[in-house]
Design a protein around this motif. Structure first.
Motif, PDB file in Angstrom:
ATOM      1  N   ALA A   1       0.823  -1.209   0.000  1.00 17.82           N
ATOM      2  CA  ALA A   1       0.000   0.000   0.000  1.00 17.82           C
ATOM      3  C   ALA A   1       0.858   1.261   0.000  1.00 17.82           C
ATOM      4  O   ALA A   1       0.576   2.222  -0.733  1.00 17.82           O
ATOM      5  CB  ALA A   1      -0.936  -0.002   1.208  1.00 17.82           C
TER       6      ALA A   1
ATOM      7  N   SER B   1      -2.774  -1.066  -5.397  1.00 20.23           N
ATOM      8  CA  SER B   1      -3.747  -0.254  -6.131  1.00 20.23           C
ATOM      9  C   SER B   1      -4.530   0.656  -5.191  1.00 20.23           C
ATOM     10  O   SER B   1      -4.813   1.816  -5.524  1.00 20.23           O
ATOM     11  CB  SER B   1      -4.709  -1.162  -6.890  1.00 20.23           C
ATOM     12  N   LEU B   2      -4.885   0.137  -4.007  1.00 16.40           N
ATOM     13  CA  LEU B   2      -5.612   0.944  -3.035  1.00 16.40           C
ATOM     14  C   LEU B   2      -4.751   2.107  -2.545  1.00 16.40           C
ATOM     15  O   LEU B   2      -5.228   3.235  -2.398  1.00 16.40           O
ATOM     16  CB  LEU B   2      -6.053   0.076  -1.855  1.00 16.40           C
TER      17      LEU B   2
ATOM     18  N   THR C   1      -6.927   3.193 -10.905  1.00 11.19           N
ATOM     19  CA  THR C   1      -6.515   2.526  -9.671  1.00 11.19           C
ATOM     20  C   THR C   1      -7.708   1.940  -8.921  1.00 11.19           C
ATOM     21  O   THR C   1      -7.598   0.879  -8.304  1.00 11.19           O
ATOM     22  CB  THR C   1      -5.743   3.491  -8.752  1.00 11.19           C
ATOM     23  N   LEU C   2      -8.875   2.612  -8.975  1.00 19.16           N
ATOM     24  CA  LEU C   2     -10.067   2.063  -8.333  1.00 19.16           C
ATOM     25  C   LEU C   2     -10.482   0.758  -9.012  1.00 19.16           C
ATOM     26  O   LEU C   2     -10.778  -0.238  -8.333  1.00 19.16           O
ATOM     27  CB  LEU C   2     -11.217   3.068  -8.389  1.00 19.16           C
TER      28      LEU C   2
ATOM     29  N   THR D   1      -8.036  -1.921  -8.091  1.00 16.65           N
ATOM     30  CA  THR D   1      -8.237  -2.349  -6.710  1.00 16.65           C
ATOM     31  C   THR D   1      -9.391  -3.338  -6.612  1.00 16.65           C
ATOM     32  O   THR D   1      -9.272  -4.405  -5.990  1.00 16.65           O
ATOM     33  CB  THR D   1      -8.513  -1.139  -5.811  1.00 16.65           C
TER      34      THR D   1
END
Length: 438
Positions: free
Chosen positions: A36, A159-160, A304-305, A308
């Motif tokens: 992260a 990704s988060l 990225t969302l 994720t």
């Protein structure tokens, strides 16, 4: 029982460690934190690229050359990182390179020429490349111990972190200079590395030199730990098959090495798209579609969302569809999405295209790296990561050169082409090597 690497075999046969073992839980949480932080810091840099480009007065081609500094530093470090992990332990290398990345993130906005930016990005690339190989090596060992294909969950954390970093960057862009913004990320990164690093160092899965350690011994010292290590070594030796003749062994080694390279190629094709979207996607929105800095950051946030969400569901998807179908479907989805994102004339369509691309790419890279790790352990992770992150880091400068020649929208269609190539390769090697199913 799925086919796993040697670490998983020793752990599962010798100690039958349950997935709920407290040491494994703590390790998984700590390692998730590193992924992260990596995504958070990298996204913070990405969303400020347009402003830093204007600050140094670079053309698209000059920016591409400067970004090559990240590529050169990362790829060169990846070749060396596998050896460093074997010599000192992947956990130690993860902590050191994580701290280096947190410090180096503050340097790019303090440059005032394309040359200086490229030299600073060389340092940034060394940290980024070393961290990614080291933490993926730890992840492969932990996946083997957990006996589930959870590699995608670690990359979901990346990704988060990227989603959080790009979201915060979009909010701060109108109010803070790049120098102030990225300097604020340094203490955040260092605190996170220190907190997660303590757990990682307290529970190593391997000793320096590459010998596996039972997770029941992790964090223990003294005669009990030594006795446990001796027991694990004795049982592993007793269960080892009789050595094969040298010639077949060499043939198998060559075949395995080729498969590792193939999975690295899949990772490279996939990561090319990730890097291109990260560093040129916001510029495409600002330059070609005349969106503001906040809208540009939102475009990367859409990627990225989607990544994720794709990676959070990756374990279930792989268990349900199998690796081949999941990889082929992902490659074709990314190809379609990128064509829309690159060529559509309207911002909403571009956002949808970016999101589809992120969703398609989500599980290709972590699955390819995990497969390489299953075949040859940390050396496979290092080799495939070098090819994979080479694509991630060579993508942006390549897009820069193509932009000067053909324009940014056309340059971005190369992402679609390589996503399709990844899908074809995944289908071609569908019957090769070990593949876990659960």
């Amino acid at each position: 029982m799925p086919t796993l690497n040697k670490i998983g075999t020793v752990l599962s046969r010798s100690h039958h460690i349950p997935a709920t073992d407290p040491a494994l839980r703590r390790l998984r949480i700590a390692l998730t934190g590193f992924f992260a932080v990596d995504g958070f810091l990298f996204a913070g840099w990405v969303v400020r690229i347009p402003a830093i480009k204007d600050q140094v007065g670079a053309s698209a081609g000059q920016l591409g050359l400067a970004l090559l500094g990240v590529s050169a530093g990362a790829v060169a470090t990846m070749v060396l990182t596998g050896r460093l992990c074997r010599a000192f332990g992947s956990e130690r290398v993860t902590v050191v390179t994580g701290a280096m990345l947190a410090v180096s993130i503050a340097l790019p906005p303090r440059t005032h020429s394309a040359l200086a930016l490229g030299l600073v990005l060389l340092c940034f690339g060394i940290s980024y490349g070393g961290l990614n190989v080291a933490m993926n090596s730890v992840a492969v060992d932990l996946v083997a111990a957990l006996r589930r294909p959870v590699m995608s969950s670690f990359h979901a954390a990346y990704s988060l972190g990227g989603l959080l970093g790009s979201g915060i960057g979009g909010l701060l862009a109108p109010h803070l200079s790049p120098a102030t913004h990225l300097l604020l990320l340094t203490p955040i990164g260092l605190v996170a590395v220190a907190a997660a690093g303590r757990v990682l160092l307290a529970h190593p899965l391997r000793r320096p030199g590459g010998e596996p350690i039972s997770t029941r011994q992790a964090g223990r010292t003294g005669p009990a730990a030594r006795a446990g290590r001796d027991e694990a070594t004795d049982r592993a030796a007793a269960e080892a098959p009789v050595a094969a003749s040298p010639a077949p062994a060499r043939t198998r080694a060559q075949s395995t090495g080729l498969l590792v390279a193939v999975f690295g190629l899949i990772a490279g094709c996939t990561a090319y798209g990730e890097g291109a979207l990260a560093e040129w996607g916001p510029l495409h929105i600002q330059q070609d579609l005349h969106g503001g800095p906040g809208i540009a950051a939102a475009g990367y946030s859409a990627v990225t969302l989607a990544m994720t969400l794709g990676r959070l569901s990756g374990t279930a998807l792989l268990e349900r569809l199998g690796q081949t179908r999941a990889l082929v479907l992902g490659g074709l989805t990314a190809c379609t999405g990128m064509l829309v994102g690159a060529l559509a004339p309207y911002l909403p369509l571009v956002m949808v295209g970016f999101a589809l691309t992120g969703l398609g790419l989500a599980n290709l890279f972590p699955t390819a790296i995990a497969r390489a790790g299953e075949l040859t352990g940390p050396s496979g992770v290092a080799a495939a990561s070098t090819l994979g992150y080479g694509g991630l880091l060579l993508g942006p400068p390549s897009i820069g050169f193509l932009t000067d020649a053909f324009g940014l929208p056309t340059a971005l269609t190369t992402v679609a082409a390589l996503a399709a190539v990844a899908a074809v390769i995944a289908y071609a090697v569908r019957n090769s090597g070990a593949r876990p199913t659960g």
